[in-house]
Structure formats: C-alpha cells, structure tokens
Scaffold this active site. Sequence first.
Site, PDB file in Angstrom:
ATOM      1  N   ASP A  62       0.811  -1.211   0.000  1.00 55.37           N
ATOM      2  CA  ASP A  62       0.000   0.000   0.000  1.00 55.37           C
ATOM      3  C   ASP A  62       0.853   1.275   0.000  1.00 55.37           C
ATOM      4  O   ASP A  62       2.036   1.254   0.350  1.00 55.37           O
ATOM      5  CB  ASP A  62      -0.869   0.045   1.268  1.00 55.37           C
ATOM      6  CG  ASP A  62      -1.999  -0.968   1.250  1.00 55.37           C
ATOM      7  OD1 ASP A  62      -2.011  -1.846   0.375  1.00 55.37           O
ATOM      8  OD2 ASP A  62      -2.865  -0.875   2.142  1.00 55.37           O
ATOM      9  N   HIS A 105       3.773  -2.280   2.989  1.00 55.19           N
ATOM     10  CA  HIS A 105       3.817  -0.945   2.372  1.00 55.19           C
ATOM     11  C   HIS A 105       5.101  -0.810   1.573  1.00 55.19           C
ATOM     12  O   HIS A 105       6.188  -1.088   2.113  1.00 55.19           O
ATOM     13  CB  HIS A 105       3.743   0.137   3.453  1.00 55.19           C
ATOM     14  CG  HIS A 105       2.467   0.113   4.244  1.00 55.19           C
ATOM     15  ND1 HIS A 105       2.273  -0.747   5.301  1.00 55.19           N
ATOM     16  CD2 HIS A 105       1.317   0.817   4.090  1.00 55.19           C
ATOM     17  CE1 HIS A 105       1.042  -0.557   5.780  1.00 55.19           C
ATOM     18  NE2 HIS A 105       0.438   0.381   5.074  1.00 55.19           N
TER      19      HIS A 105
HETATM   20 ZN   LIG Z   1      -2.528   3.064   3.455  1.00 55.25          ZN
END
Ligand SMILES: [Zn+2]
Length: 227
Positions: free
Chosen positions: A24, A169
């Site tokens: 993400d 991430h």
């Molecule tokens: Zn996020």
Amino acid sequence: MAVEGAGDADVDCGVTACVALTFDDGPDAATTGRLLDTLAHLGVHATFFPIGSHVVEQPGLVRCEAEDGHVVGAHTWDHADLTGLSAAAVRRELESTATAVRDATGHDPVLVRPPYGDWNDTVREEAGRQHAAIVVWNIDSQDWESRNTRAVVDRVLSTVKRGSIVLMHDIYPTTVDAVPEVVEGLRERGLTPVTVPTLLGGKVGEGWVYYSQHDLVRPGSTQQTTE
Ligand SMILES: [Zn+2]
C-alpha cells in the site's frame, strides 16, 4: 467479474497453497522501483494499492507494476478514512484514483483497499458501482509501526496461513529489505505468493469484501463468513 492481467493467473489456489502479498501507499520514487526489481528476481507477483495523488506523480512506476504482471488496485486519492465521508465524496475518492490508475496502466482498478481497512455500506456500494471489490487483509506485517526488517519478517512468518492476505507498504526501505526473506520463508512453509485475483480464483465479486481467500462479506450482509 474476471480479472485480467495477473502474471500468475495460471496458478490454481484451489490446489496450490497460496498467500497474497499486498503493498500500500506507493508509489515511492525511492523504494517502489527497488521492490519491483526484488519481486522480479524472486519470480513473485504481488498486488499494489497505490494512492491516487502519488500515481499522478510517478505514473511510470505504476505502469511498470502492471507491465511486470502485478495487479494494481486503488487506495483512494489522498488516504482519506472513507467511513467519515458522504457517498459523493467517497465516489470522488474512488473515481479520481481509478482515473489515475487507468491513465498509468490502461486498466481500471477492480480492487479497492480502503485506508485503515475501514469500510461501511456506503464504501462498498460505491466500490460496487465501479465494478470493484474491497480487499482488506487478515495479516498485518506492522511494517508501518516497526520500520524494522527483522520484525517484519518475523511478524509475517509467525502469523501467515494458507489463504492469507498480507498487508505491507512499498514506501519503507525496511519493508523492501524484508521481502526476500519473507518469500523464502513462505516457500519453506509450502506457501506460494500470488496476486489477490489469483488467490481468489481469478474472479472478484463487485461490492464484496475480502479479508483472505475464504473470509469474506457478501453484498447486503454484515456477516464475515468462511467458505
Ligand atoms: Zn494506506
């Protein structure tokens, strides 16, 4: 609806024990390209949920994600908590991000990851209106908190199971550094890393919410069911 473009679409996760790695908040000029190199070296396909305002700054990285056979979803325009917004505002968040991803990759995103994993009826209705499914996760690498490569590896490998969707991430160098050992550990456990559509059998339900391969919420229901 059927999802096209996944480079690992030939894997049958009804037979093979699969796990989906998801990344993400990118793309990030300092880390995303290195992650793509790492994934290519490992022969792994993943799912990216970029932020729309970042996509328009680095469209080339998002194009590379798609060209490498990864799946590109959408993570809103500016990382808003969608549950605090009106339907019209949710629609703007999703449509603007979809446009940015389409401009970068040539494809509409059919997976939406709401920031913080927070969704409500409005969010899934708006996702469904865009022919998209909501993809949350059942394993949090906590990479955003630890920012520590060893901690990320240990956290994922101690909690992951067949069918898991893993939250990571691509904006942290510590996460990129963790990926080779995470993939090695998954493979030692007999788990094959795949994209989310491949994990879900190549199809996603519009307006459905997925926490893992078999944990989902159907449209019109609030019950998380296992199938
Ligand atoms: Zn996020």
